[in-house]
Design a protein around this motif. Structure first.
Motif, short mmCIF file in Angstrom:
data_model
loop_
_atom_site.label_atom_id
_atom_site.label_comp_id
_atom_site.label_asym_id
_atom_site.label_seq_id
_atom_site.Cartn_x
_atom_site.Cartn_y
_atom_site.Cartn_z
N GLN A 94 -24.44 35.54 -4.70
CA GLN A 94 -25.86 35.26 -4.53
C GLN A 94 -26.61 35.41 -5.85
OE1 GLN A 94 -27.19 37.81 -1.26
NE2 GLN A 94 -27.72 35.94 -0.16
N GLU A 95 -26.31 36.49 -6.55
CA GLU A 95 -26.98 36.73 -7.83
C GLU A 95 -26.66 35.62 -8.83
OE1 GLU A 95 -26.17 40.60 -9.31
OE2 GLU A 95 -26.94 41.60 -7.53
N ASN A 96 -25.39 35.19 -8.82
CA ASN A 96 -24.98 34.11 -9.74
C ASN A 96 -25.72 32.82 -9.43
OD1 ASN A 96 -23.24 35.76 -11.14
ND2 ASN A 96 -21.44 35.22 -9.89
N HIS A 97 -25.81 32.50 -8.08
CA HIS A 97 -26.52 31.28 -7.69
C HIS A 97 -27.97 31.37 -8.09
CE1 HIS A 97 -23.49 28.94 -5.70
NE2 HIS A 97 -23.15 29.94 -4.88
N SER A 98 -28.57 32.53 -7.83
CA SER A 98 -29.98 32.74 -8.16
C SER A 98 -30.22 32.58 -9.66
CB SER A 98 -30.41 34.11 -7.68
OG SER A 98 -31.75 34.32 -7.97
N ARG A 99 -29.30 33.16 -10.44
CA ARG A 99 -29.42 33.07 -11.90
C ARG A 99 -29.27 31.62 -12.35
NH1 ARG A 99 -25.37 36.09 -13.18
NH2 ARG A 99 -26.46 38.03 -12.74
N GLU A 100 -28.32 30.92 -11.74
CA GLU A 100 -28.10 29.51 -12.08
C GLU A 100 -29.34 28.67 -11.75
OE1 GLU A 100 -24.59 28.18 -10.10
OE2 GLU A 100 -23.28 29.58 -11.16
N ASP A 101 -29.93 28.96 -10.54
CA ASP A 101 -31.13 28.22 -10.14
C ASP A 101 -32.27 28.47 -11.12
OD1 ASP A 101 -29.88 27.16 -7.97
OD2 ASP A 101 -30.67 28.61 -6.52
N ARG A 102 -32.44 29.75 -11.51
CA ARG A 102 -33.51 30.08 -12.45
C ARG A 102 -33.29 29.38 -13.79
NH1 ARG A 102 -33.05 35.35 -10.52
NH2 ARG A 102 -31.87 35.98 -12.35
N ASP A 103 -32.05 29.42 -14.25
CA ASP A 103 -31.74 28.78 -15.53
C ASP A 103 -32.01 27.28 -15.45
OD1 ASP A 103 -31.01 31.22 -16.50
OD2 ASP A 103 -28.84 30.89 -16.29
N GLU A 104 -31.61 26.69 -14.31
CA GLU A 104 -31.80 25.25 -14.13
C GLU A 104 -33.29 24.91 -14.09
OE1 GLU A 104 -30.68 21.78 -10.88
OE2 GLU A 104 -29.57 23.69 -10.83
N LEU A 105 -34.07 25.73 -13.35
CA LEU A 105 -35.51 25.49 -13.25
C LEU A 105 -36.18 25.66 -14.61
CD1 LEU A 105 -38.03 24.94 -11.54
CD2 LEU A 105 -38.13 27.38 -11.01
N ASN A 106 -35.80 26.69 -15.34
CA ASN A 106 -36.37 26.91 -16.67
C ASN A 106 -36.09 25.73 -17.60
OD1 ASN A 106 -37.50 29.41 -16.12
ND2 ASN A 106 -35.63 30.53 -16.66
N GLU A 107 -34.90 25.16 -17.46
CA GLU A 107 -34.55 23.99 -18.27
C GLU A 107 -35.41 22.79 -17.88
OE1 GLU A 107 -32.91 21.47 -21.02
OE2 GLU A 107 -32.92 23.67 -20.93
N LEU A 108 -35.62 22.62 -16.56
CA LEU A 108 -36.48 21.52 -16.09
C LEU A 108 -37.90 21.68 -16.62
CD1 LEU A 108 -35.42 21.12 -12.32
CD2 LEU A 108 -34.95 19.54 -14.20
N LEU A 109 -38.42 22.92 -16.56
CA LEU A 109 -39.78 23.18 -17.04
C LEU A 109 -39.88 22.91 -18.55
CD1 LEU A 109 -40.56 26.45 -15.03
CD2 LEU A 109 -41.69 24.24 -14.74
N ARG A 110 -38.80 23.26 -19.28
CA ARG A 110 -38.79 23.02 -20.73
C ARG A 110 -38.80 21.52 -21.02
NH1 ARG A 110 -35.54 22.22 -24.99
NH2 ARG A 110 -33.67 21.93 -23.72
N GLN A 111 -37.98 20.76 -20.27
CA GLN A 111 -37.94 19.31 -20.45
C GLN A 111 -39.27 18.68 -20.09
OE1 GLN A 111 -35.67 17.69 -21.93
NE2 GLN A 111 -34.06 19.25 -22.00
N TYR A 112 -39.91 19.23 -19.01
CA TYR A 112 -41.21 18.71 -18.57
C TYR A 112 -42.28 18.95 -19.64
CZ TYR A 112 -45.66 18.55 -16.02
OH TYR A 112 -46.94 18.28 -15.63
N GLN A 113 -42.25 20.15 -20.26
CA GLN A 113 -43.21 20.46 -21.32
C GLN A 113 -42.99 19.54 -22.53
OE1 GLN A 113 -45.85 22.24 -21.03
NE2 GLN A 113 -45.29 22.94 -18.96
N ASN A 114 -41.72 19.26 -22.81
CA ASN A 114 -41.41 18.32 -23.91
C ASN A 114 -41.98 16.94 -23.61
OD1 ASN A 114 -40.09 20.28 -25.36
ND2 ASN A 114 -38.04 19.67 -24.70
#
Length: 498
Positions: free
Chosen positions: A27-47
């Motif tokens: 669960q923690e791994n999935h949660s971490r992966e989701d957070r990392d994925e979302l952070n990457e999406l937000l970074r791409q969106y800001q770009n």
């Protein structure tokens, strides 16, 4: 052999720990992966927003970004993300729906309806379009349009989606104050999904509100035939019987509910009330004490138990429960009054006065409190104080017979016959000549030595309500030694037999 078994149990224990730990790690791994994925999406969106190099964002990526800002109540950024997304995917019904949802949240209802109309061109079978349109119409106070929309949508959908629409329609009818139609919607849901908990909970209230108890009985009997272990169906059946004052049948239904769910405290509550209505106070106490075992102590339950003990003549136990209720709600003057009544029943007048004084600090002019104070002082032969309290009760509620009755009795016992006579005449006028005051006036006139006039009023009382003669005799039992009175009572007794 023994050591083998111990090893086996040890392994099972360790194995359980291992799998539990592994599950949490996953669960923690999935949660971490989701957070990392979302952070990457937000970074791409800001770009993208700043014109920098960025990866292509898919439609579902924009949806996640919009949800991210929406969940943080950053509506301006959520709206900005929705607008940007629609520039790239102008024909996306999902993005149009999300945009409409944000517009409703920010009270742009007309604009939201426009977006939902656009979305329906691309996917008219999305239930969210109809639910959001309903929200917008209701916000615009256009309930008729909301009803029309949902009724049309009901034909298009089936299964769970139809149930969702019926709940929406029920809410609209509630807002529109078409309460019978709320009941109809919930009934339709239960005909489709007999064990739908939300509908079972809600229909119980609306059955009571609309008084459609017979229909509720038929509906829940039908549900129970197919689902005999539905404790909510049994509870609702009991509530419907209780609404018709069929308390024995209600108790039977509640007993089935608590057999299925022995911790169903509301079934015990209602059952306790039904027992009280049947004056089965011992059974009511047992049932209500079960509620106290299952839930935190409540004022209303202790008050009800106190009432039962009071009715059984167990005044100390009644007081104990009234006091518990009073500790939970010290501002309820009625509980102090009830405590006082238990003392009055035991003729502990001074203790009763103490409780009544507490009640009257909160509510001084309640007639019942003043009457009780007057009774206590009268029995303590403090007639002046008693007359003051009885006078307040009469002034506050001039058409109430008991207030006048108490005042006149007190004046009589104090020997104030002239004033008692005046109050008898005032009472007759205020209460439209209630027969009891003919008897009381007669007793006062006898005490004043006006026997001829007294006999006339005694005859008036006997002609109107002969059973109330006991009020006349209670004031002065020795009056039965008066031959004229005895002859008149005998004559009326004989006349009654004929």
């Amino acid at each position: 052999m023994e050591s083998k078994n111990c090893y086996k149990y040890y392994w099972n224990f360790k194995k359980t720990d291992y799998f539990t730990e592994t599950y949490h790690n996953m669960q923690e791994n999935h949660s971490r992966e989701d957070r990392d994925e979302l952070n990457e999406l937000l970074r791409q969106y800001q770009n993208l927003r700043s014109g920098k190099s960025h990866a292509f964002l898919e439609e579902d990526a924009f949806e996640r970004i919009i949800d991210y800002f929406d969940e943080r109540d950053d509506m301006s950024k959520a709206m900005q993300a929705a607008d940007t997304a629609l520039e790239y995917f102008p024909f996306s019904s999902q993005l149009l729906i999300k945009k409409a949802d944000l517009l409703i949240a920010t009270r742009y209802y007309r604009e939201a309806l426009e977006k939902l109309e656009q979305a329906s061109l691309f996917d008219k079978n999305d239930i969210n379009i109809y639910i959001l349109k309903t929200d917008a119409y209701l916000a615009l106070d256009e309930q008729e349009k909301a009803v029309e929309l949902l009724e049309e949508a009901l034909v298009m959908f089936d299964g769970e989606e139809k149930v969702d629409l019926l709940f929406e329609l029920a809410d609209v009818y509630d807002d529109y104050e078409e309460f019978d139609k709320v009941f109809d919607c919930l009934k339709m849901i239960l005909e489709k999904e007999p064990t739908n908990e939300e509908a079972l909970y809600k229909i119980c209230f609306w059955t009571d509100f609309t008084g459609r108890n017979e229909e509720s009985i038929r509906l829940h009997q039908s549900i129970i035939e197919d689902f005999p272990y539905s404790e909510l169906a049994w509870f609702n059946l009991g509530a419907a019987y209780q609404g018709l004052k069929l308390y024995e049948k209600a108790i039977d239904a509640y007993q089935y509910a608590v057999v299925i769910d022995e911790k169903f405290d509301y079934a015990y509550r209602n059952m306790g009330d039904a027992y009280i209505r049947l004056r089965k106070y011992k059974e009511a106490i047992e049932t209500l004490e079960k509620v106290l075992e299952l839930t935190r102590p409540e004022e209303v339950i202790h008050e009800a138990i106190g009432h039962c003990y009071h009715r059984l003549g167990k005044y100390a136990q009644a007081r104990f429960n009234y006091r518990k209720a009073s500790h939970m709600n010290p501002d309820d003057s009625k509980l102090h009054y009830k405590i006082a009544l238990t003392y009055i029943n035991e003729e502990q007048w001074n203790r009763a006065l103490s409780s009544l004084e507490q009640a009257m600090r909160m509510h001084r002019h309640i007639p019942e409190y003043n009457l009780a104070m007057g009774e206590c002082y009268m029995h303590l032969e403090k007639y002046r104080e008693a007359i003051q309290y009885f006078s307040v009760a009469v002034r506050v509620r001039p058409k109430n017979v008991s207030g006048w009755d108490s005042l006149i009795r007190c004046l009589y016992k104090a020997g104030h016959y002239d004033e008692a006579a005046r109050q008898c005449l005032a009472a007759k006028q205020a209460t439209e000549n209630k027969p009891v005051f003919a008897f009381l006036y007669s007793a006062v006139l006898f005490a004043s030595g006006k026997s001829k006039e007294a006999l006339l009023h005694l005859e008036e009382g006997l002609s109107k309500a002969p059973k109330l003669v006991k009020k006349f005799i209670e004031l002065n039992p020795s009056i039965l030694q008066n031959n004229n009175v005895v002859d008149m009572l005998a004559a009326y007794k004989k006349k009654k037999k004929i």
